[in-house]
Design a protein around this motif. Structure first.
Motif: not given
Length: 440
Positions: A13-17, A19-24, A121-126, A150-152
């Motif tokens: 979903r949107s808002g998972s982070g 862009t932050t992960v990609v740019l990093g 996959l970037v997973l927001d696990v909060s 894999g997942v981050v």
């Protein structure tokens, strides 16, 4: 044929982070000496500029709905041809798109499937722990065309939280490549259309370095890079997405006028056109030695007062229109109109070249793909020419004259629903709210 290896970084979903992960990742790998190229799935002007800043290389858009297969292959070939790694960023959720046949939905999954890029996959696990694995498993099984490699994990609350999430991932056999803790200091500033533009973000390079440090400390970069697979393209033939509107193009370019697709500019140059930039905010008129003027979208509503006072720019624009064509997209269209009302309700006079008044104070979101057929010929093509693009803005039309030959195009949405006529034409001056991605 197989070109440089790639990965798609996506999320449920949107808002998972993402862009932050990609740019990093992009900056961390680029500073290791890899030739990293960014790609953005879907219609987005802002993220590719951040990719370019992170990698020191151009970033392009790939859109499975708006672009033909030959055009997609041409753009992917440019990105992957000499790259050590292509890191593509998904848009919205991995499978989010429009209702079209599989492969043409505009979803990020289409791009991964087309080019054979594994998905990270970037997973927001909060807010959950082992249940995050159920979300990841659903993504892995939903579409048999793609491979989730894999997942981050993002927004991990504690070491215990991380172990619980990893326990769930182990049960489904999905590798955890790293985990980022909650850190608001890494967030990039935002405004109403997404992130504040790269060119306006203060201390952008320092921010990218901090993102790279955080990602490098949290993600197994070697393992992630090893998961990439060659970019699969049928042909690397060059395809021009949109014919140049002229031989020498005066292009407005500053913080108010910046929404131009890199693939469109690259196509114009490959077709032999020259591009001369000028800044309306610096009160510069379009260069007199150009044969066409292009006003792209951006944020003129944030600078309406300065634009209204830019007499050399507005006077030069009116003089240019006396003998040569001008086209405006979205924000550029608003500036070509009679007036623009800013967010505080102040009305500012604009160029007065098109019979339309617009307002940012009366906000309503307009979002979606647009298929346009030109009502008359001009620099965008002959009458009946089909343009595929999108709208994403909050401005509203408060006054409009559509009498006679004033309308620019007839448009539908992506599913073919008739949306009526759009934009305006006044002699050689044209404009509309939709941004053109390619011809069809």
């Amino acid at each position: 044929m197989n070109l440089g290896p790639g990965l798609l970084i996506a999320a449920p979903r949107s808002g998972s982070g993402k862009t932050t992960v990609v740019l990093g990742l992009q900056r961390a790998l680029a500073r290791r000496g890899l030739n990293v190229r960014g790609v953005k799935c879907g219609p987005d002007y802002i993220d590719p500029a951040f990719h370019a800043a992170a990698t020191s290389a151009p970033s392009f858009n790939l859109d499975s709905f708006a672009m033909s297969r030959p055009l997609l292959g041409s753009i992917a070939s440019q990105a992957a041809g000499d790259a050590d790694l292509v890191l593509a960023e998904g848009s919205m959720g991995l499978f989010d798109g429009i209702r079209q046949e599989i492969g043409h939905t505009g979803a990020s999954a289409d791009i991964a499937a087309l080019f054979g890029w594994p998905v990270i996959l970037v997973l927001d696990v909060s807010g959950h722990a082992q249940s995050a694995a159920a979300v990841a498993l659903g993504c892995a099984r939903f579409d048999p065309r793609i491979h989730v490699a894999g997942v981050v994990l993002n927004k991990v609350a504690s070491e215990r939280h991380r172990r619980l999430v990893e326990d769930g991932m182990a049960r489904i056999g999905l590798p955890v490549l790293g985990a980022l803790t909650r850190n608001t200091d890494l967030a990039l500033p935002e405004r109403h259309l997404g992130l504040v533009q790269a060119g306006e973000t203060e201390e952008l390079d320092a921010r990218l370095e901090r993102l790279a440090d955080a990602v490098e400390g949290a993600v197994d970069l070697d393992r992630l890079v090893a998961l990439a697979r060659p970019t699969q393209v049928d042909s690397d033939d060059e395809v021009i997405p949109l014919a140049p509107p002229g031989q020498r193009i005066a292009l407005a370019s500053d913080q108010a006028f910046s929404f131009v697709y890199p693939h469109v500019l690259a196509g114009w140059r490959k077709a032999g056109a020259e591009i001369a930039t000028f800044s309306p905010l610096a009160d510069e008129p379009p260069p007199s030695d150009c044969d066409v003027c292009w006003l792209p979208g951006g944020y003129p509503e944030l600078h309406a007062g300065r634009i209204a006072e830019a007499r050399r720019f507005l006077g030069g624009l009116r003089s240019f229109a006396g003998s040569r064509p001008i086209h405006g997209e979205c924000g550029g269209y608003m500036v070509l109109g009679q007036s623009l009302e800013d967010g505080d309700g102040h009305v500012h006079p604009m160029a007065g070249l098109l019979p339309v008044e617009t307002s940012y104070a009366k906000r309503r979101m307009h979002l979606g793909y647009r298929i346009a057929h030109l009502l008359r010929g001009g620099i965008m093509g002959p009458a009946g020419q089909c343009l595929v693009g999108h709208e994403f803005h909050y401005a509203s039309v408060t006054q409009s004259d559509m009498s006679g030959d004033a309308a620019f195009a007839r448009i539908t949405d992506a599913e073919g629903q008739d949306l009526g006529i759009a934009g305006h034409r006044n002699g050689p001056v044209t404009g509309s709210f939709f941004h053109t991605i390619a011809t069809r």
